[in-house]
Design a protein around this motif. Structure first.
Motif, short mmCIF file in Angstrom:
data_model
loop_
_atom_site.label_atom_id
_atom_site.label_comp_id
_atom_site.label_asym_id
_atom_site.label_seq_id
_atom_site.Cartn_x
_atom_site.Cartn_y
_atom_site.Cartn_z
N LEU A 187 39.59 2.28 34.30
CA LEU A 187 38.81 3.71 35.52
C LEU A 187 37.18 2.49 34.48
O LEU A 187 36.11 3.18 35.44
CB LEU A 187 38.92 4.35 34.89
CG LEU A 187 40.43 5.41 35.52
CD1 LEU A 187 39.80 6.96 35.43
CD2 LEU A 187 40.09 4.57 36.94
N ASP A 188 37.05 1.93 33.40
CA ASP A 188 35.70 1.43 33.42
C ASP A 188 35.50 -0.06 33.49
O ASP A 188 35.63 -0.50 33.55
CB ASP A 188 35.90 2.19 31.46
CG ASP A 188 34.29 1.12 31.00
OD1 ASP A 188 32.98 1.44 31.77
OD2 ASP A 188 34.22 1.50 29.94
N ILE A 189 34.12 0.56 34.94
CA ILE A 189 34.07 -0.50 35.53
C ILE A 189 33.02 -1.74 34.78
O ILE A 189 33.01 -3.50 34.72
CB ILE A 189 33.69 -0.13 37.09
CG1 ILE A 189 32.69 0.84 36.83
CG2 ILE A 189 34.32 0.31 38.11
CD1 ILE A 189 31.49 0.62 38.00
N LEU B 75 29.07 16.88 21.23
CA LEU B 75 28.28 15.78 22.74
C LEU B 75 26.73 16.10 22.21
O LEU B 75 26.32 15.20 22.69
CB LEU B 75 28.16 16.72 23.95
CG LEU B 75 29.35 17.39 24.69
CD1 LEU B 75 28.81 17.55 25.84
CD2 LEU B 75 30.81 15.27 24.74
N ASN B 76 26.35 16.83 20.91
CA ASN B 76 25.18 16.36 20.21
C ASN B 76 24.57 15.14 19.69
O ASN B 76 25.75 14.14 19.13
CB ASN B 76 24.41 17.36 19.47
CG ASN B 76 23.99 18.60 19.90
OD1 ASN B 76 23.23 18.55 21.15
ND2 ASN B 76 24.30 19.73 19.50
N GLY B 77 23.68 14.65 20.45
CA GLY B 77 23.54 12.79 20.32
C GLY B 77 24.44 11.65 20.76
O GLY B 77 24.05 10.59 19.95
N VAL B 78 25.55 12.05 21.17
CA VAL B 78 26.23 11.18 22.35
C VAL B 78 25.76 10.63 23.78
O VAL B 78 25.40 11.64 24.35
CB VAL B 78 27.74 11.53 22.12
CG1 VAL B 78 28.76 10.10 22.74
CG2 VAL B 78 28.43 11.92 20.48
N GLU B 79 26.10 9.29 23.76
CA GLU B 79 24.69 8.97 24.96
C GLU B 79 25.51 8.48 26.28
O GLU B 79 25.52 9.57 26.88
CB GLU B 79 23.20 8.18 24.61
CG GLU B 79 22.45 9.02 23.53
CD GLU B 79 21.85 9.91 24.23
OE1 GLU B 79 22.11 10.15 25.81
OE2 GLU B 79 20.95 10.64 23.89
N ALA B 80 26.64 7.73 25.97
CA ALA B 80 27.31 7.31 26.55
C ALA B 80 28.44 7.40 26.97
O ALA B 80 29.08 8.71 26.62
CB ALA B 80 27.75 5.57 26.20
N PRO B 81 27.62 7.91 28.52
CA PRO B 81 29.09 9.01 29.05
C PRO B 81 30.47 8.39 28.76
O PRO B 81 30.98 9.62 28.32
CB PRO B 81 29.18 7.71 30.91
CG PRO B 81 28.01 7.90 31.27
CD PRO B 81 27.62 7.32 29.64
N TRP B 82 31.06 7.31 28.60
CA TRP B 82 32.48 7.34 28.20
C TRP B 82 32.84 8.40 26.75
O TRP B 82 33.75 8.48 26.21
CB TRP B 82 33.35 5.98 27.96
CG TRP B 82 33.87 5.69 29.90
CD1 TRP B 82 33.09 4.74 30.51
CD2 TRP B 82 34.58 6.05 29.75
NE1 TRP B 82 33.56 4.73 31.98
CE2 TRP B 82 34.89 5.62 31.35
CE3 TRP B 82 36.12 6.76 29.73
CZ2 TRP B 82 35.91 6.11 32.45
CZ3 TRP B 82 37.04 6.84 30.76
CH2 TRP B 82 37.13 6.12 31.30
N GLU B 83 31.49 7.81 26.32
CA GLU B 83 31.94 8.09 24.30
C GLU B 83 31.87 10.06 24.72
O GLU B 83 32.26 10.93 23.44
CB GLU B 83 30.88 7.87 23.49
CG GLU B 83 30.96 6.55 22.72
CD GLU B 83 30.49 5.49 23.85
OE1 GLU B 83 30.47 5.10 24.95
OE2 GLU B 83 32.06 4.93 24.09
N GLY B 133 31.59 17.90 34.66
CA GLY B 133 30.50 17.20 34.35
C GLY B 133 30.25 15.93 33.52
O GLY B 133 29.82 15.19 34.12
N LEU B 134 31.18 16.02 32.35
CA LEU B 134 31.77 14.77 32.11
C LEU B 134 32.01 13.74 32.63
O LEU B 134 31.61 12.62 32.50
CB LEU B 134 32.10 14.66 29.92
CG LEU B 134 31.57 15.89 29.52
CD1 LEU B 134 32.61 16.34 28.27
CD2 LEU B 134 30.51 14.95 28.47
#
Lengths: 191, 191
Positions: A187-189, B75-83, B133-134
């Motif tokens: 799912l991660d394009i 979620l604090n400080g984690v930016e990339a959507p999958w992360e 949301g995520l």
DNA sequence: GTCTATATGCTGATAGAC
DNA sequence: GTCTATCAGCATATAGAC
């Protein structure tokens, strides 16, 4: 031959018990309510079953035998491993969501004090072994945790009865395709 | 100040109720058992809560507020959507599996006759909105059913408490990584 | 705030007639 | 095989003393 027999009343009673267990939960379902659902008196239940716990075990036996048959049958003539997994998931979800109250009564937490708890776990494990086989046949990336994958898929499927609704929910076969495809294709394009 | 106050006894009572609800299920857990677990008499419970149903709602309020805080904090400080999704799953599983009986008492089927059932569903929905949301923030292949994906992931996670065991089960964070990676990267190596 | 005592009703299960 | 009648116990909840 048209008189009530042990066999046909027993089946009727199992249906009634499954309905009550599903609607109210095992502990909240009373023998009186089950009797009423089966259109008989409370005492008559005890001619067919020794106890309420016995009734729960019997409901599990019938339900898991039926869903095992349905899932196995869905595999006939399907050869490719991923298609076999998808067919099994479709049959599992179809039976669970639209196969009557029997299965929703069974795919839930087993009450902690029930005699025959071990038997119920064994019946469930025996059925889930089908999925162990199907996932074992998949050609997966090295290091894939097949056990976690099975539990993930079964968890996703067995949780559906908490949110799925007859009219508004997606068709069970569509849901099966979605679940399996979500795993099959990345799912991660960006990767 | 060292005397029992309404506030501290209330918390103690909620812990006791959660423990009993988890161990025996809501219907099988008696007010007597809860009172004993909290080291008081049955009648004293009714000074703090109006009914057993109220107690269940209150347990849900505390549990979902806590797990919401834990998941948000992760979620604090984690930016990339999958992360971010993976971090939330790790926090969810960590709290659910090792955060005490509170959460296992809550992540299960709600008894059908409980007053305050709607409130419980609302609390759960509010929490699960974090995952909406995520998943909404992910860059997914066209046509991906985001709603099914959320329900699939939450189902896989919430089902873990039926099979996960403290010593033998995989660490919650490992499990989160496995689940998310199974979705992220395709498992079908032939495609 | 917590207690003792209790009201009221429902529980699973049994006895024994038919 | 199903019934009526009933047992003994436990359920939630309340009353009112302290």
């Amino acid at each position: 031959m048209s008189k009530p027999t042990s066999a046909n009343r027993r089946g009727q009673l199992l249906e009634a018990a499954a309905t009550c267990f599903y609607r109210e939960g095992f502990d909240a379902a009373s023998m009186r309510a089950i009797a009423e659902e089966a259109d008989m008196r409370t005492a008559s239940i005890y001619y067919h079953f020794d106890s309420k716990d016995d009734l729960l075990v019997a409901v599990h036996q019938v339900a898991l035998e039926r869903i095992r048959t349905a899932t196995s049958a869905a595999l006939n003539g399907v050869e490719a491993p991923w298609e076999r997994l998808e067919a099994a998931c479709a049959a599992h979800l179809e039976t669970l969501l639209t196969g009557g109250t029997f299965f929703k009564a069974v795919m839930r937490q087993v009450p902690s004090k029930v005699a025959g708890r071990e038997m119920i776990f064994k019946l469930r494990d025996d059925y889930e072994a089908i999925f162990t086989g199907l996932i074992g046949a998949l050609d997966l990336p090295a290091g894939t945790e097949r056990n976690s994958l099975r539990l993930m898929l079964l968890g996703a499927m067995n949780w559906t009865f908490t949110w799925w609704r007859p009219r508004t929910g997606p068709a069970p076969s569509v849901l099966a395709t979605t679940f399996v495809n979500n795993l099959r294709t990345g799912l991660d394009i960006a990767s």
